[in-house]
Design a protein around this motif. Structure first.
Motif: not given
Length: 210
Positions: A55-62, A64-69, A101-106, A109-112
């Motif tokens: 709820r609090r963390m400033p992140y976004s979810i995507s 297949n935006r960066d599968f190789a990453g 892939s499912l990406e977590v970004r701040d 920046t790809l963080i997970g």
């Protein structure tokens, strides 16, 4: 044996998957565990602390935006089973629509993230990584919600770890896994279907069924 995208898909359809001893080993071997790790899609566990972070963390979810990453993030550790051959073939599977892939970004920046292979209504999780506290747990929460909303029946994690166990993963026998696999690959699901994915919505949908 020489890997190919076709061989990889056949392997997943019969319950085996490839690994390398380390990143510089050109050889791969096939794995068919006696005990298989899965996450039942109605048993994923979101702790109170994880819910607060979501709820609090400033992140976004995507997706297949960066599968190789994501693959490279998973391989960026002291010991990895992802060699160059495995990496290249999974990128090909992604280009053909069989790996996601499912990406977590701040910000940017790809963080997970997490990636895996799909066949029918089965998702075969390959690996995940985290560069911030709980980023891989957040990725898994959003992944489980996506799998539930888009028609998947099986979330294979290959092995059971303490990390996965804390989130609701369990071990089942090889025979039981093959039963679930056979059922899943005969059905259809769409990983890329557009779905709502707000943090509050994900938390509510998962906690209502777990």
């Amino acid at each position: 044996m020489t890997l190919s995208p076709e061989l990889l898909l056949h392997a997943y359809s019969i319950g085996i998957f490839p690994m390398a001893e380390h990143r510089d080993d050109p050889e791969v071997f096939w794995v068919d565990p006696k005990l298989r790790g899965i996450i039942p899609l109605d048993r994923f566990h979101i702790s109170r602390s994880l819910a607060r972070r979501m709820r609090r963390m400033p992140y976004s979810i995507s997706i297949n935006r960066d599968f190789a990453g994501v693959v490279d993030g998973c391989a960026d550790r002291a010991e990895t089973w992802i060699n160059a051959d495995i990496r290249d073939h999974y990128l090909t599977l992604h280009e053909r629509g069989f790996a996601h892939s499912l990406e977590v970004r701040d910000g940017d920046t790809l963080i997970g993230g997490v990636y895996g292979v799909t066949l029918g209504a089965g998702f075969f999780g390959e690996s995940m990584f985290s560069r911030r506290t709980d980023a891989s747990k957040i990725a898994l929460a959003y992944l489980v919600d996506r799998l539930k909303q888009t028609g998947f029946m099986l979330f294979d994690t290959q092995f059971l770890t303490a990390h996965l166990s804390s989130l609701g993963a369990v071990e089942i026998s090889r025979a039981r896994y093959h039963q679930l696999l056979e059922q899943a690959v005969e059905q259809s699901a769409d990983f890329t279907a557009p779905i709502p994915q707000s943090a509050e919505g994900v938390i509510q949908r998962i906690t209502q069924t777990s």
